[in-house]
Design a protein around this motif. Structure first.
Motif, PDB file in Angstrom:
ATOM      1  N   THR A   1      42.709  52.032  47.992  1.00  0.00           N
ATOM      2  CA  THR A   1      41.621  51.160  47.547  1.00  0.00           C
ATOM      3  C   THR A   1      41.549  51.149  46.025  1.00  0.00           C
ATOM      4  N   ALA A   2      41.741  52.320  45.423  1.00  0.00           N
ATOM      5  CA  ALA A   2      41.702  52.414  43.955  1.00  0.00           C
ATOM      6  C   ALA A   2      42.808  51.578  43.339  1.00  0.00           C
ATOM      7  N   PHE A   3      44.009  51.642  43.913  1.00  0.00           N
ATOM      8  CA  PHE A   3      45.118  50.840  43.401  1.00  0.00           C
ATOM      9  C   PHE A   3      44.812  49.350  43.478  1.00  0.00           C
ATOM     10  N   ALA A   4      44.245  48.939  44.611  1.00  0.00           N
ATOM     11  CA  ALA A   4      43.914  47.520  44.779  1.00  0.00           C
ATOM     12  C   ALA A   4      42.909  47.071  43.724  1.00  0.00           C
ATOM     13  N   GLN A   5      41.942  47.931  43.432  1.00  0.00           N
ATOM     14  CA  GLN A   5      40.928  47.584  42.442  1.00  0.00           C
ATOM     15  C   GLN A   5      41.504  47.597  41.029  1.00  0.00           C
ATOM     16  N   ILE A   6      42.423  48.534  40.755  1.00  0.00           N
ATOM     17  CA  ILE A   6      43.081  48.557  39.450  1.00  0.00           C
ATOM     18  C   ILE A   6      43.903  47.291  39.258  1.00  0.00           C
ATOM     19  N   ALA A   7      44.616  46.869  40.319  1.00  0.00           N
ATOM     20  CA  ALA A   7      45.420  45.651  40.244  1.00  0.00           C
ATOM     21  C   ALA A   7      44.557  44.431  39.948  1.00  0.00           C
ATOM     22  N   GLN A   8      43.287  44.484  40.350  1.00  0.00           N
ATOM     23  CA  GLN A   8      42.358  43.386  40.083  1.00  0.00           C
ATOM     24  C   GLN A   8      41.708  43.496  38.714  1.00  0.00           C
ATOM     25  N   GLY A   9      42.020  44.587  37.989  1.00  0.00           N
ATOM     26  CA  GLY A   9      41.460  44.757  36.652  1.00  0.00           C
ATOM     27  C   GLY A   9      40.062  45.335  36.626  1.00  0.00           C
ATOM     28  N   ARG A  10      39.645  45.996  37.730  1.00  0.00           N
ATOM     29  CA  ARG A  10      38.304  46.577  37.771  1.00  0.00           C
ATOM     30  C   ARG A  10      38.225  47.781  36.827  1.00  0.00           C
ATOM     31  N   PRO A  11      37.079  48.021  36.159  1.00  0.00           N
ATOM     32  CA  PRO A  11      36.928  49.200  35.302  1.00  0.00           C
ATOM     33  C   PRO A  11      37.074  50.484  36.103  1.00  0.00           C
ATOM     34  N   LEU A  12      37.664  51.501  35.489  1.00  0.00           N
ATOM     35  CA  LEU A  12      37.928  52.750  36.183  1.00  0.00           C
ATOM     36  C   LEU A  12      36.669  53.402  36.733  1.00  0.00           C
ATOM     37  N   GLU A  13      35.607  53.396  35.953  1.00  0.00           N
ATOM     38  CA  GLU A  13      34.390  54.088  36.369  1.00  0.00           C
ATOM     39  C   GLU A  13      33.737  53.427  37.574  1.00  0.00           C
ATOM     40  N   GLU A  14      34.052  52.163  37.822  1.00  0.00           N
ATOM     41  CA  GLU A  14      33.554  51.505  39.029  1.00  0.00           C
ATOM     42  C   GLU A  14      34.379  51.890  40.246  1.00  0.00           C
ATOM     43  N   ILE A  15      35.601  52.371  40.005  1.00  0.00           N
ATOM     44  CA  ILE A  15      36.491  52.739  41.101  1.00  0.00           C
ATOM     45  C   ILE A  15      36.210  54.151  41.578  1.00  0.00           C
ATOM     46  N   GLY A  16      36.024  55.073  40.647  1.00  0.00           N
ATOM     47  CA  GLY A  16      35.746  56.465  41.000  1.00  0.00           C
ATOM     48  C   GLY A  16      34.949  57.139  39.911  1.00  0.00           C
TER      49      GLY A  16
ATOM     50  N   LYS B   1      45.595  49.827  32.688  1.00  0.00           N
ATOM     51  CA  LYS B   1      45.855  48.444  32.278  1.00  0.00           C
ATOM     52  C   LYS B   1      47.336  48.091  32.448  1.00  0.00           C
ATOM     53  N   ARG B   2      48.213  49.033  32.106  1.00  0.00           N
ATOM     54  CA  ARG B   2      49.641  48.776  32.282  1.00  0.00           C
ATOM     55  C   ARG B   2      49.985  48.649  33.761  1.00  0.00           C
ATOM     56  N   LEU B   3      49.344  49.482  34.573  1.00  0.00           N
ATOM     57  CA  LEU B   3      49.564  49.405  36.013  1.00  0.00           C
ATOM     58  C   LEU B   3      49.062  48.072  36.559  1.00  0.00           C
ATOM     59  N   ALA B   4      47.890  47.645  36.091  1.00  0.00           N
ATOM     60  CA  ALA B   4      47.341  46.356  36.525  1.00  0.00           C
ATOM     61  C   ALA B   4      48.270  45.211  36.107  1.00  0.00           C
ATOM     62  N   GLN B   5      48.827  45.305  34.893  1.00  0.00           N
ATOM     63  CA  GLN B   5      49.753  44.275  34.429  1.00  0.00           C
ATOM     64  C   GLN B   5      51.019  44.255  35.271  1.00  0.00           C
TER      65      GLN B   5
END
Length: 616
Positions: A322-337, A373-377
């Motif tokens: 779920t965290a990866f999916a949210q990172i791919a969408q560009g969500r802020p880290l603190e909203e993920i965990g 950010k690099r991972l999201a890119q």
């Protein structure tokens, strides 16, 4: 920079009281036996310390004074060593080994007399008495010393004591003097900036795949060509004894071969270690777990099979996906965990073997926010419609796409090119261009095994759009490659679309009765030398279309419209050949057109993959 970061990591682990981190002057070593002696130095018993939980007994790990660096030199350890040093016994029958063993035993004996001397400690004096009384000529094989013990590590225990001799207060005091009494040349340490004794030789680093089993070095000078101003060995890169011990201890900790170690991963010939620096240990752990999943696709592995821990692992995997999916969408880290802090510092070190030395394949350090950010890119560059994955792929899943795909067998990671795997990981971590060899590899795989998977096509797309973006070109924009682009005039892209339509016409005409599709037979030639293949395919297509008109007239009209629309954009003469990048766009066009046709006419099209599976 690397040594400084590892030195700081050692200091943090020491402050946290990490059980696997040795204090300065000590190390975790594999010990098999303890020799039990009485105050007179007589051998009373031999304690077997080996771990017998598995089929083959294994040495246990104990904290002992760290060993000096050895090559061909004779250098005893303090209060422990191999049986050759301690007893003068070896399992080798060669005369040269027997002669050397006799010398090592005498050196061990002299070394301990020098340091223990007249120390009043009962245990230490018992050890000296043992060394003086142990007479090989009279009793070359004491009845308590078995052949299986030879060449293993042993230490001592005084009869009646609960601790081993090296753990006695007096022994620790002597070890402190040894450590503090380093008399090496003093210089400014490059790591700490302090004026201190510099290490001539750095301890061995173990655990890098492909390196020597005895260990290798990052800092090492053994030839005049590598030195300057007459300096020898470590004097050419002055690092203090303490900093040397700290960085090698921290690195060996990261490289430990332990199923529970999630900070080490092998990518091709590169052994990658990573760690995090944060305000709290929980925040650092969260950052490390996220990075571990990027490399391996799962959190820290475990051998415990208890249901509660298995359920916990499944929950953790789901959470990270779920965290990866949210990172791919560009969500802020603190909203993920809650523990994923943007300013958490991440360090990634890739090491490769190089004889007795280690090569630094890559070294990346940045904040967790920048890595995210690099991972999201990276995921954005791979993005296609339909989505090529159910869960965001780890680096290993992507590397598996570069190896041969055999029917009924899982991809073998050993088949992956070591250099390509390392460069792909580096590109993802740095945000720089993917290796050009990746495209050549994928094109070769398309042609060799005919498996045009969505992830392979996504990698082609990622490589092309990232290269285009970094070169500031305007000819191709990444959004053109996300889904079917009917306005794209690129010859490779159009030919890929055309090939997908021709394949769909064949499948619609022949259905499950076809043994070999045009993709199986012609894909490689069509993408590389279109002029030699497409005229033949178009002639055969007319026969296929006539069959489709009889059974699915509405579908045949749609296929003919698609065929005419694409051919109308292609020059009258097909290209004689396509370069690698054009072949990459061919694969993307094929994937887009095939997906679009299947989405709109799922009931009319026999899935080509299903047809192929029935061929055997």
């Amino acid at each position: 920079m690397i040594l400084t970061a590892l030195n700081n990591y050692y200091d943090r682990l020491t402050e946290q009281g990490h059980p696997d981190i040795s204090p300065y002057g000590f190390s975790q070593e594999k010990i098999s036996y303890a020799l039990v002696i009485n105050p007179k130095g007589e051998l009373l018993d031999v304690m077997d310390l080996r771990d017998t939980s598995s089929k083959q007994p294994r040495p246990s790990v104990y904290l002992v004074p760290n060993a000096p660096k050895r090559s061909v030199n004779i250098a005893p350890c303090f209060l422990w060593d191999k049986t050759g040093y301690v007893l003068g016994l070896t399992g080798s029958a060669a005369q040269k080994d027997l002669d050397r063993t006799a010398k090592t035993h005498e050196a061990f004996k002299a070394y301990h007399h020098e340091w223990i001397g007249d120390n009043a400690d009962e245990g230490l004096q018992a050890l000296l008495a043992f060394l003086d009384n142990w007479n090989l000529r009279q009793d070359p094989r004491n009845s308590l010393i078995k052949d299986e013990m030879l060449d293993s590590n042993v230490f001592f225990r005084l009869d009646g004591d609960r601790c081993f001799i090296h753990e006695r207060v007096a022994a620790k005091a002597i070890r402190a003097k040894q450590v503090a009494g380093n008399t090496g040349s003093k210089q400014i340490c490059l790591v700490t900036g302090e004026w201190s004794a510099v290490a001539d030789l750095h301890p061995a680093i173990k655990g890098v795949n492909g390196a020597q089993t005895a260990g290798a070095s990052i800092v090492s000078f053994n030839k005049d060509a590598f030195t300057s101003h007459g300096k020898k060995q470590g004097m050419n890169a002055p690092v203090s004894e303490k900093a040397t011990f700290a960085y090698t201890t921290a690195l060996n900790h990261l490289l430990r071969r332990d199923d529970k170690n999630h900070q080490r991963v092998n990518i091709g010939d590169t052994t990658v270690v990573f760690w995090a620096e944060a305000d709290t240990e929980q925040q650092a752990q969260a950052g490390e777990n996220l990075l571990a999943s990027l490399f391996s696709g799962s959190p820290a592995p475990t051998q415990d099979s208890k249901k509660i821990e298995m359920d916990s692992d499944k929950a953790e995997i789901s959470k990270l996906n779920t965290a990866f999916a949210q990172i791919a969408q560009g969500r802020p880290l603190e909203e993920i965990g809650a523990d994923l802090k943007p300013d958490t510092k991440i360090y990634v070190l890739g090491l490769a073997p190089n004889a007795a030395r280690l090569s630094v394949r890559f070294w990346e350090t940045n904040t967790l926010d920048q890595f995210a950010k690099r991972l999201a890119q990276h995921y954005q560059d791979m993005l296609m419609e339909p989505l090529p994955w159910k869960t965001e792929p780890s680096i290993w899943r992507l590397i598996n796409e570069t190896v041969p795909h055999r029917k009924g067998a899982r991809p073998k990671q050993d088949d992956a090119s070591p250099q390509l795997a390392g460069e792909l990981a580096r590109a993802i971590l740095t945000g720089l261009r993917y290796p050009q060899s990746l495209l050549a590899n994928l094109i070769m795989r398309f042609r060799a095994d005919g498996d045009i998977t969505s992830l392979r096509v996504a990698l082609c797309k990622a490589l092309l759009v990232r290269k285009d973006r970094l070169l500031n070109s305007t000819q191709y924009h990444k959004e053109l490659f996300v889904s079917l682009d009917i306005e794209n005039q690129d010859p490779g892209y159009l030919l890929g679309r055309l090939f997908a339509v021709l394949e769909s016409i064949q499948s619609a005409a022949l259905g499950a009765s076809v043994n070999t599709t045009i993709r199986d037979r012609y894909y490689g030639a069509a993408s590389a030398t279109p002029a030699s293949v497409f005229p033949v395919l178009l002639r055969n297509t007319q026969n296929h279309l006539s069959k489709v008109r009889k059974t699915k007239p509405g579908f045949s009209i749609n296929l003919e419209k698609q065929l005419g629309e694409i051919i109308g954009k292609i020059d009258s003469n097909f290209a004689k050949s396509l370069g690698l990048e054009a072949q990459g766009r061919f694969a993307i066009g094929y994937y887009h057109q095939r997906s679009e046709l299947f989405k709109k006419h799922e009931k009319d099209i026999e899935d080509t993959e299903t047809t192929t599976e029935g061929d055997a």
